[in-house]
Design a protein around this motif. Structure first.
Motif, PDB file in Angstrom:
ATOM      1  N   ASP A  31       0.835  -1.200   0.000  1.00 63.21           N
ATOM      2  CA  ASP A  31       0.000   0.000   0.000  1.00 63.21           C
ATOM      3  C   ASP A  31       0.876   1.259   0.000  1.00 63.21           C
ATOM      4  O   ASP A  31       0.929   2.009   0.980  1.00 63.21           O
ATOM      5  N   GLN A  32       1.556   1.438  -1.126  1.00 59.55           N
ATOM      6  CA  GLN A  32       2.505   2.548  -1.247  1.00 59.55           C
ATOM      7  C   GLN A  32       1.839   3.904  -0.979  1.00 59.55           C
ATOM      8  O   GLN A  32       2.404   4.750  -0.294  1.00 59.55           O
ATOM      9  N   SER A  33       0.630   4.084  -1.498  1.00 54.36           N
ATOM     10  CA  SER A  33       0.018   5.409  -1.307  1.00 54.36           C
ATOM     11  C   SER A  33      -0.308   5.689   0.155  1.00 54.36           C
ATOM     12  O   SER A  33      -0.143   6.812   0.623  1.00 54.36           O
ATOM     13  N   GLN A  34      -0.736   4.646   0.878  1.00 56.93           N
ATOM     14  CA  GLN A  34      -1.044   4.898   2.295  1.00 56.93           C
ATOM     15  C   GLN A  34       0.227   5.186   3.096  1.00 56.93           C
ATOM     16  O   GLN A  34       0.257   6.096   3.936  1.00 56.93           O
ATOM     17  N   ASP A  36       3.008   6.455   1.974  1.00 60.56           N
ATOM     18  CA  ASP A  36       3.500   7.796   1.639  1.00 60.56           C
ATOM     19  C   ASP A  36       2.588   8.891   2.205  1.00 60.56           C
ATOM     20  O   ASP A  36       3.067   9.930   2.668  1.00 60.56           O
ATOM     21  N   ALA A  37       1.285   8.653   2.203  1.00 57.38           N
ATOM     22  CA  ALA A  37       0.355   9.647   2.767  1.00 57.38           C
ATOM     23  C   ALA A  37       0.637   9.849   4.251  1.00 57.38           C
ATOM     24  O   ALA A  37       0.612  10.978   4.760  1.00 57.38           O
ATOM     25  N   SER A  60      10.154   5.180   2.087  1.00 57.54           N
ATOM     26  CA  SER A  60       9.225   5.005   0.978  1.00 57.54           C
ATOM     27  C   SER A  60       9.753   3.971  -0.028  1.00 57.54           C
ATOM     28  O   SER A  60       9.031   3.068  -0.469  1.00 57.54           O
ATOM     29  N   LEU A  82       2.884   0.146 -10.075  1.00 57.34           N
ATOM     30  CA  LEU A  82       2.466   1.296  -9.266  1.00 57.34           C
ATOM     31  C   LEU A  82       2.022   2.465 -10.117  1.00 57.34           C
ATOM     32  O   LEU A  82       1.250   3.315  -9.670  1.00 57.34           O
ATOM     33  N   THR A 288       8.926  11.331  -1.362  1.00 57.43           N
ATOM     34  CA  THR A 288       8.270  10.016  -1.328  1.00 57.43           C
ATOM     35  C   THR A 288       8.197   9.477  -2.753  1.00 57.43           C
ATOM     36  O   THR A 288       8.219  10.247  -3.725  1.00 57.43           O
ATOM     37  N   SER A 290       5.587   7.982  -4.121  1.00 59.20           N
ATOM     38  CA  SER A 290       4.305   8.341  -4.753  1.00 59.20           C
ATOM     39  C   SER A 290       4.369   9.716  -5.403  1.00 59.20           C
ATOM     40  O   SER A 290       3.920   9.906  -6.535  1.00 59.20           O
ATOM     41  N   GLU A 291       4.934  10.684  -4.695  1.00 57.97           N
ATOM     42  CA  GLU A 291       5.033  12.032  -5.265  1.00 57.97           C
ATOM     43  C   GLU A 291       5.995  12.055  -6.457  1.00 57.97           C
ATOM     44  O   GLU A 291       5.772  12.777  -7.433  1.00 57.97           O
ATOM     45  N   ASP A 294       4.150  10.666  -9.365  1.00 56.20           N
ATOM     46  CA  ASP A 294       3.138  11.643  -9.746  1.00 56.20           C
ATOM     47  C   ASP A 294       3.737  12.731 -10.648  1.00 56.20           C
ATOM     48  O   ASP A 294       3.169  13.095 -11.684  1.00 56.20           O
TER      49      ASP A 294
END
Ligand code: PGA
Ligand code: ZN
Length: 356
Positions: A31-34, A36-37, A60, A82, A288, A290-291, A294
């Motif tokens: 759960d990479q997004s969680q 990183d969040a 991360s 991802l 992170t 995720s960023e 993005d």
């Protein structure tokens, strides 16, 4: 990134163990997004200055690597699960930094990095060419300045010139390409890092002051004389307009690093103003995974090329090679073959490029 006064990173490590760990233990590594969040919320600043981008990116990326392991996948394969990011090339160009200047070397040369970029889709061939170019450049530097100078190593593994003008590194690079027999087979790229010599509204090189217009003329003239593939941070880090003016006048890729700092909003601004055609991606600059993904996704959806990059201070981790390869990035910029923490990344790129 968070550094101790002496340059070490014990405070960043402490933040991983005392602050980040209790927040994320128990979350599934997939759960990479969680993950990183949680890190982003815990840090709470716009630039990860509380926890340190080096602390947050370490955690991360560790999560992504662990998740890849549980799936029996290579990190680059897992990364493709991802995110979906439009490739620029099958295999990234190698951006090999062979003459250091600016803040990365004790040298009067103002521009920070001068890179050789072999024009081939084979990493093995690019590395062979790099070894030949390095040897040739060593001989050129030793003959011109002496063996002691040729043995000096800048932050990113480049040669350090004791004298010369901003043209000298380009002349020596072109000479090395010619003497190594790679004319037409190797580009030159530069990271000017112009913020480092910007003072009170002017650019100061070797005691002489240049306006942005004068500097633009220098870049245009260099681009006519030498096989230049890209120019990074040609002006100081807030001058979106000067970047755009230059980009309008040249087919050479103008690249944002200090301008965009891997940040999606700054990238959007640079795209809106036509400032760049490529962006440097430094995962620890945004903090992170995720960023990072993005920003890469946003760049590629607007046809901006991504060049994944190391930092002047580096570890032996080779994750950025997987990142650059996973999404067919335009380039992997990770220094020269004269420093082990740089070599591991090129070696990893070669190994994974041979897998598929
Ligand atoms: P830095 O330099 O890691 O010191 O920021 C690298 C670069 O400017 O590309
Ligand atoms: Zn840079």
């Amino acid at each position: 990134e968070l550094r101790d006064v002496d340059g070490h990173v014990s405070r960043a490590i402490e933040n991983v163990n005392t602050l980040i760990k209790p927040e994320i233990v128990g979350i599934d590594v997939h759960d990479q997004s969680q993950i990183d969040a949680k890190i982003i919320a815990l840090d709470g600043t716009v630039n990860k200055s509380r926890l340190g981008g080096n602390a947050t990116i370490g955690v991360s990326i560790a999560a992504a690597k662990a998740a890849a392991k549980t799936e029996n996948m290579e990190p680059f394969e897992y990364l493709r699960q991802l995110a979906s990011i439009k490739p620029s090339r099958k295999v990234p160009y190698l951006y090999l930094n062979y003459i250091n200047g600016g803040k990365h070397a004790k040298s009067p040369i103002a521009f920070q990095e001068h890179m050789l970029v072999p024009d081939t889709a084979s990493v093995t061939e690019a590395l062979e060419m790099a070894r030949t170019l390095e040897k040739t450049l060593y001989e050129i530097v030793a003959k011109k300045y002496g063996a002691d100078v040729a043995s000096e190593v800048g932050d990113e593994g480049g040669y350090v010139l004791p004298e010369g003008t901003h043209e000298t590194p380009f002349e020596l690079s072109a000479q090395a390409i010619r003497e190594a027999g790679f004319d037409g087979k190797c580009f030159i790229a530069a990271d000017i890092a112009a913020s480092s010599f910007y003072e009170d509204g002017a650019y100061v090189m070797q005691g002489k002051s240049y306006s942005a217009d004068e500097l633009r003329e220098i870049y245009l003239s260099l681009s006519k004389k030498f096989p230049i593939l890209s120019i990074e941070d040609p002006f100081f880090e807030e001058s979106f307009e000067d970047f755009a003016k230059l980009q309008k006048e040249t087919p050479v890729r103008i690249v944002g690093d200090d301008l965009t700092v891997t940040n999606k909003s700054l990238l959007a601004r640079a795209i809106g103003m036509g400032s760049i055609r490529a962006i440097i991606i430094k995962p620890n600059q945004i903090g992170t995974l995720s960023e990072t993904l993005d920003t890469m996704h946003e760049a590629r959806s607007r046809d901006i090329d991504c060049i994944v990059s190391h930092r002047s201070g580096e570890t032996n981790d080779d994750f950025i090679a997987d990142l650059a390869f996973a999404f067919g990035c335009f380039g992997l910029k990770t220094g020269s073959l004269r420093k082990p923490e740089r070599v591991v990344k090129y070696k990893r790129l070669e190994a994974i490029s041979l897998l598929s």
